[in-house]
Design a protein around this motif. Structure first.
Motif, PDB file in Angstrom:
ATOM      1  N   SER A 164       0.764  -1.263  -0.042  1.00 39.33           N
ATOM      2  CA  SER A 164       0.024   0.012   0.042  1.00 39.33           C
ATOM      3  C   SER A 164       0.979   1.245   0.022  1.00 39.33           C
ATOM      4  CB  SER A 164      -0.924   0.168   1.090  1.00 39.33           C
ATOM      5  OG  SER A 164      -0.126   0.094   2.465  1.00 39.33           O
ATOM      6  N   THR A 165       2.259   1.228   0.513  1.00 38.45           N
ATOM      7  CA  THR A 165       3.003   2.346   0.456  1.00 38.45           C
ATOM      8  C   THR A 165       3.562   2.682  -1.048  1.00 38.45           C
ATOM      9  OG1 THR A 165       5.157   1.112   0.990  1.00 38.45           O
ATOM     10  CG2 THR A 165       3.547   1.921   2.605  1.00 38.45           C
ATOM     11  N   ARG A 166       3.383   1.500  -2.046  1.00 41.61           N
ATOM     12  CA  ARG A 166       4.001   1.745  -3.305  1.00 41.61           C
ATOM     13  C   ARG A 166       3.072   2.032  -4.377  1.00 41.61           C
ATOM     14  NH1 ARG A 166       9.111  -0.936  -2.192  1.00 41.61           N
ATOM     15  NH2 ARG A 166       9.475  -0.664  -4.541  1.00 41.61           N
ATOM     16  N   THR A 167       2.755   3.316  -4.316  1.00 41.90           N
ATOM     17  CA  THR A 167       1.976   4.005  -5.458  1.00 41.90           C
ATOM     18  C   THR A 167       2.570   4.326  -6.653  1.00 41.90           C
ATOM     19  OG1 THR A 167       2.476   6.143  -4.749  1.00 41.90           O
ATOM     20  CG2 THR A 167       0.237   5.062  -3.827  1.00 41.90           C
ATOM     21  N   ASP A 168       3.932   4.548  -6.759  1.00 41.58           N
ATOM     22  CA  ASP A 168       4.818   4.724  -8.075  1.00 41.58           C
ATOM     23  C   ASP A 168       4.873   3.615  -8.821  1.00 41.58           C
ATOM     24  OD1 ASP A 168       4.688   7.438  -7.481  1.00 41.58           O
ATOM     25  OD2 ASP A 168       6.536   7.435  -6.575  1.00 41.58           O
ATOM     26  N   ASP A 169       5.407   2.067  -8.105  1.00 38.72           N
ATOM     27  CA  ASP A 169       5.474   1.033  -8.816  1.00 38.72           C
ATOM     28  C   ASP A 169       4.614   0.017  -8.128  1.00 38.72           C
ATOM     29  OD1 ASP A 169       6.762   0.985  -6.426  1.00 38.72           O
ATOM     30  OD2 ASP A 169       8.672   0.017  -6.938  1.00 38.72           O
ATOM     31  N   PHE A 170       3.295   0.165  -8.109  1.00 37.37           N
ATOM     32  CA  PHE A 170       2.457  -0.690  -7.462  1.00 37.37           C
ATOM     33  C   PHE A 170       2.502  -2.017  -7.958  1.00 37.37           C
ATOM     34  CE2 PHE A 170      -1.734  -2.424  -6.695  1.00 37.37           C
ATOM     35  CZ  PHE A 170      -1.832  -2.390  -5.390  1.00 37.37           C
ATOM     36  N   ASP A 171       2.177  -2.348  -9.336  1.00 35.11           N
ATOM     37  CA  ASP A 171       1.937  -3.575  -9.827  1.00 35.11           C
ATOM     38  C   ASP A 171       3.474  -4.118  -9.963  1.00 35.11           C
ATOM     39  OD1 ASP A 171      -0.609  -3.049 -10.710  1.00 35.11           O
ATOM     40  OD2 ASP A 171      -0.294  -2.132 -12.525  1.00 35.11           O
ATOM     41  N   TYR A 173       5.907  -3.876  -7.858  1.00 37.38           N
ATOM     42  CA  TYR A 173       6.136  -4.417  -6.384  1.00 37.38           C
ATOM     43  C   TYR A 173       5.511  -5.517  -5.967  1.00 37.38           C
ATOM     44  CZ  TYR A 173       6.908  -4.128  -1.594  1.00 37.38           C
ATOM     45  OH  TYR A 173       7.458  -4.607  -0.230  1.00 37.38           O
ATOM     46  N   ILE A 174       4.047  -5.778  -6.512  1.00 35.58           N
ATOM     47  CA  ILE A 174       3.213  -6.800  -6.141  1.00 35.58           C
ATOM     48  C   ILE A 174       4.182  -8.296  -6.613  1.00 35.58           C
ATOM     49  CG2 ILE A 174       1.156  -7.974  -6.697  1.00 35.58           C
ATOM     50  CD1 ILE A 174      -0.383  -5.577  -6.080  1.00 35.58           C
ATOM     51  N   GLN A 175       4.305  -8.089  -7.816  1.00 40.22           N
ATOM     52  CA  GLN A 175       5.251  -9.170  -8.251  1.00 40.22           C
ATOM     53  C   GLN A 175       6.562  -9.466  -7.578  1.00 40.22           C
ATOM     54  OE1 GLN A 175       3.628 -10.882 -10.614  1.00 40.22           O
ATOM     55  NE2 GLN A 175       2.064  -9.572 -10.489  1.00 40.22           N
ATOM     56  N   GLU A 176       7.097  -8.458  -7.364  1.00 37.19           N
ATOM     57  CA  GLU A 176       8.203  -8.593  -6.553  1.00 37.19           C
ATOM     58  C   GLU A 176       7.963  -9.267  -5.211  1.00 37.19           C
ATOM     59  OE1 GLU A 176      11.696  -6.200  -4.077  1.00 37.19           O
ATOM     60  OE2 GLU A 176      10.853  -5.083  -5.423  1.00 37.19           O
ATOM     61  N   VAL A 177       6.928  -9.001  -4.271  1.00 39.61           N
ATOM     62  CA  VAL A 177       6.663  -9.634  -3.154  1.00 39.61           C
ATOM     63  C   VAL A 177       6.236 -10.840  -3.402  1.00 39.61           C
ATOM     64  CG1 VAL A 177       4.821  -9.536  -1.647  1.00 39.61           C
ATOM     65  CG2 VAL A 177       5.824  -7.453  -2.017  1.00 39.61           C
TER      66      VAL A 177
END
Length: 199
Positions: A164-171, A173-177
């Motif tokens: 939720s803190t990653r508005t700039d690279d949201f998609d 970052y989800i894949q990274e997680v």
């Protein structure tokens, strides 16, 4: 992507549906896979349907306790930063438990929650430790069952907070997680682009 969820040697071979039921977790995404489908098969289906939140839910349930807590700690680090100067008592205690699991380390993690700042999101890491074996803690508390899936829910929540803190690279970052959890599920340390301690 073919083979993305293969060779998850740390993850139980039980059907995904069984693990979800034991954790009292329901996926929002209707599945085509049978009830006997493996975690790998269900993860693959969820990925093909773009159901990233459900993917995270299942990974949080499927990862064993130490690996699950470490996954949460990596997400917490994304929020607070690396280095000793940035860690909170809850994050420090959770990481310590991952590297040397013991009742004593678990008690430190539980204690850290009681003294944490009300805005400290990293308490999710300590909570994942607290409920790690499906009980409420050590000593007499070890005789009392924790809410079903409590440790997994805490790890899931920590990752959602980081996302939720990653508005700039949201998609991205989800894949990274997700990829972190996959790497951890294969016996890695989740740090795909840098060297670090193994779990």
């Amino acid at each position: 992507m073919a083979g993305r969820f293969s060779k998850l040697t740390k993850i139980p071979t039980d059907p995904a549906a069984k693990l979800l039921a034991l954790g009292n977790v329901t996926l929002d995404t209707p599945l085509d896979a049978p009830a006997s489908a493996s975690v790998e098969a269900v993860l693959t289906e969820l990925d093909s349907k773009g159901a990233q939140v459900d993917l995270l839910r299942l990974l949080a349930i499927a990862l064993p306790p130490r690996e699950r807590v470490w996954w949460a700690c990596l997400a917490a680090r994304d929020i607070v930063g690396t280095g000793v100067e940035n860690e909170t008592p809850s994050l420090q205690a959770a990481e310590a438990w991952v590297f040397r699991p013991s009742d004593e380390a678990r008690d430190v993690a539980i204690d850290s929650m009681e003294h944490a700042d009300k805005n400290d999101l990293t308490v999710h890491c300590a909570m994942a430790v607290m409920y790690c074996d499906g009980t409420l803690g050590t000593g007499d508390m070890a005789q009392m069952p924790a809410p079903p899936g409590a440790s997994s829910i805490a790890a899931f929540a920590m990752n959602i907070e980081a996302i939720s803190t990653r508005t700039d690279d949201f998609d991205t970052y989800i894949q990274e997680v997700i990829d972190r959890a996959i790497d951890i599920g294969r016996g890695g340390n989740g740090k795909r682009k840098e060297k670090g301690e193994s779990v």
